[in-house]
Design an enzyme around this catalytic site. Structure first.
Site, PDB file in Angstrom:
ATOM      1  N   LEU A  33       0.823  -1.216   0.000  1.00 22.63           N
ATOM      2  CA  LEU A  33       0.000   0.000   0.000  1.00 22.63           C
ATOM      3  C   LEU A  33       0.856   1.265   0.000  1.00 22.63           C
ATOM      4  CD1 LEU A  33      -2.773  -1.090   2.548  1.00 22.63           C
ATOM      5  CD2 LEU A  33      -2.736  -1.348   0.055  1.00 22.63           C
ATOM      6  N   HIS A  34       0.439   2.234  -0.801  1.00 26.51           N
ATOM      7  CA  HIS A  34       1.115   3.527  -0.886  1.00 26.51           C
ATOM      8  C   HIS A  34       0.059   4.629  -0.781  1.00 26.51           C
ATOM      9  CE1 HIS A  34      -0.402   3.467  -4.965  1.00 26.51           C
ATOM     10  NE2 HIS A  34       0.316   2.378  -5.252  1.00 26.51           N
ATOM     11  N   GLY A  36      -1.455   6.295  -2.927  1.00 23.46           N
ATOM     12  CA  GLY A  36      -2.584   6.144  -3.847  1.00 23.46           C
ATOM     13  C   GLY A  36      -3.682   5.307  -3.217  1.00 23.46           C
ATOM     14  N   HIS A  37      -3.293   4.166  -2.638  1.00 28.58           N
ATOM     15  CA  HIS A  37      -4.274   3.335  -1.929  1.00 28.58           C
ATOM     16  C   HIS A  37      -4.874   4.109  -0.751  1.00 28.58           C
ATOM     17  CE1 HIS A  37      -1.395   0.144  -3.507  1.00 28.58           C
ATOM     18  NE2 HIS A  37      -2.526  -0.221  -4.047  1.00 28.58           N
ATOM     19  N   GLY A 147      -9.239   3.297  -8.178  1.00 31.76           N
ATOM     20  CA  GLY A 147      -8.457   4.440  -8.631  1.00 31.76           C
ATOM     21  C   GLY A 147      -8.539   4.622 -10.141  1.00 31.76           C
ATOM     22  N   ASP A 150      -5.904   2.959 -12.814  1.00 30.00           N
ATOM     23  CA  ASP A 150      -6.169   1.806 -13.683  1.00 30.00           C
ATOM     24  C   ASP A 150      -7.489   2.089 -14.402  1.00 30.00           C
ATOM     25  OD1 ASP A 150      -3.983  -0.231 -12.762  1.00 30.00           O
ATOM     26  OD2 ASP A 150      -4.767   0.693 -10.957  1.00 30.00           O
ATOM     27  N   SER A 185       2.613   3.709  -7.835  1.00 29.03           N
ATOM     28  CA  SER A 185       2.262   2.333  -8.165  1.00 29.03           C
ATOM     29  C   SER A 185       3.131   1.422  -7.314  1.00 29.03           C
ATOM     30  CB  SER A 185       2.544   2.083  -9.653  1.00 29.03           C
ATOM     31  OG  SER A 185       2.621   0.686  -9.904  1.00 29.03           O
ATOM     32  N   SER A 186       2.582   0.296  -6.895  1.00 30.67           N
ATOM     33  CA  SER A 186       3.372  -0.666  -6.110  1.00 30.67           C
ATOM     34  C   SER A 186       4.596  -1.100  -6.905  1.00 30.67           C
ATOM     35  CB  SER A 186       2.526  -1.883  -5.749  1.00 30.67           C
ATOM     36  OG  SER A 186       1.362  -1.474  -5.065  1.00 30.67           O
ATOM     37  N   ARG A 187       4.468  -1.139  -8.241  1.00 21.97           N
ATOM     38  CA  ARG A 187       5.586  -1.598  -9.077  1.00 21.97           C
ATOM     39  C   ARG A 187       6.726  -0.579  -9.138  1.00 21.97           C
ATOM     40  NH1 ARG A 187       1.283  -4.055 -11.957  1.00 21.97           N
ATOM     41  NH2 ARG A 187       1.613  -6.288 -12.254  1.00 21.97           N
TER      42      ARG A 187
END
Ligand code: AMP
Length: 305
Positions: A33-34, A36-37, A147, A150, A185-187
């Site tokens: 989680l970042h 954005g989440h 979000g 996506d 993004s998690s990536r």
């Protein structure tokens, strides 16, 4: 925050919340989680007495085993984020709990799920739609927060909910970006320092697309070409697609002039990491408005958590 591991316990928690008059807000995630989440959780918390976050890295939506293996996972840190944000329930099932056997029933959302991500990642949206359908089925009537990061996924989920009359209201939340424009993004955590620098090319491509639209360009291929040129100017990046589409169904219109809402989409790879981004084509070029929503959602000085 209460952590539940089984579908039955999750269903029970949300049913109990409903009985207590606490209307549930659900935030589906794959964890890591970042901010954005966190913005989704905050939006849910502002409107609901009970916020549930699901954390599940869904194997069904990965088209590459390497991508699934590399995907960042840190449940301990995620639980801290959830506790700090006032989440009531975290649903963190195992793969075996979600898929006791390979599903013979899957959800395919035609058209809106087929181009772009659907084409580059075959089976991806069937995996997304199937796991989200299972989550909604377990959760029952609720409001679910997704979000705009996506954007195609959001369109797929909306269409599925409408086609299958699911008792779920879908709320879209604006994209949260790092100060240099990169969408969180998690990536992003998987990017090398050099690739992290180069990754701003997605944001710069969107900006070029918006400038073209602001300058009066109405041909979708020309707008897409302006975006693609920017991505191709970055030697570390390899372009998957750039497009200007009708935001309502992701179709490509003959002219942007007749289209009520135009969305710019871009996807590129940096090394092994694939990144996607998008924005409203008519948001003011050079600004974050419409690409980011409220400036208050900006992350200051830190990325990720
Ligand atoms: P994920 O964990 O990547 O599957 O994302 C879970 C939810 O968080 C999805 O609805 C995403 O669209 C949303 N999300 C991911 N990154 C961002 C971001 N930078 N801004 C807003 N929402 C996001």
């Amino acid at each position: 925050v209460e952590v539940v591991r089984t579908v039955a316990a999750f269903t029970g928690r949300l049913a109990a919340a409903r009985l207590e008059g606490r209307d549930p807000g659900l935030v589906p995630t794959m964890g890591a989680l970042h901010a954005g989440h966190r913005s989704l959780i905050e939006a849910a918390a502002a409107a609901h007495g009970h916020v549930a976050v699901s954390i599940f890295v869904n194997p069904l939506q990965f088209d590459h085993q390497g991508d699934l293996a590399r995907y960042p996972r840190d449940l301990g840190a995620d639980l801290e984020v959830c506790a700090a944000a006032g989440v009531s329930t975290v649903f963190a099932p195992s793969v075996e709990e979600m898929y006791p056997c390979p599903p013979r029933t899957t959800v395919h959302v035609a058209q809106v799920g087929e181009p772009f991500e659907g084409q580059v990642r075959p089976g991806h949206f069937d995996g997304v739609a199937t796991v989200v359908a299972k989550l909604f089925s377990a959760a029952g009537a609720c409001t679910a927060y997704f979000g705009e990061k996506d954007f195609q996924q959001l369109a797929v989920v909306r269409r599925m909910v409408s086609d299958l009359s699911m008792p779920v209201q879908v709320v879209a939340c604006p994209i949260v970006r790092a100060p240099d424009g990169l969408a969180l993004s998690s990536r992003n955590a998987l990017l090398s320092d050099e690739d992290r620098q180069a990754a701003t090319v997605l944001w710069r491509a969107l900006d070029a697309g918006r400038r073209a639209v602001a300058d009066g360009e109405v041909r979708p291929d020309r707008v897409a070409g302006a975006m693609a040129d920017v991505v191709r100017s970055e030697p570390r990046a390899s372009l998957d697609y750039a497009a200007a589409v009708d935001a309502s169904d992701l179709s490509t219109p003959a002219s942007l002039a007749d289209t009520a809402s135009v969305r710019l989409l871009v996807a590129a790879r940096l090394g092994l990491v694939r990144l996607i981004d998008n924005c409203d084509a008519r948001a003011m070029a050079g600004s974050r408005d419409g690409c980011n929503g409220a400036a208050a959602l900006l992350v200051h000085g830190q990325e990720g958590r």
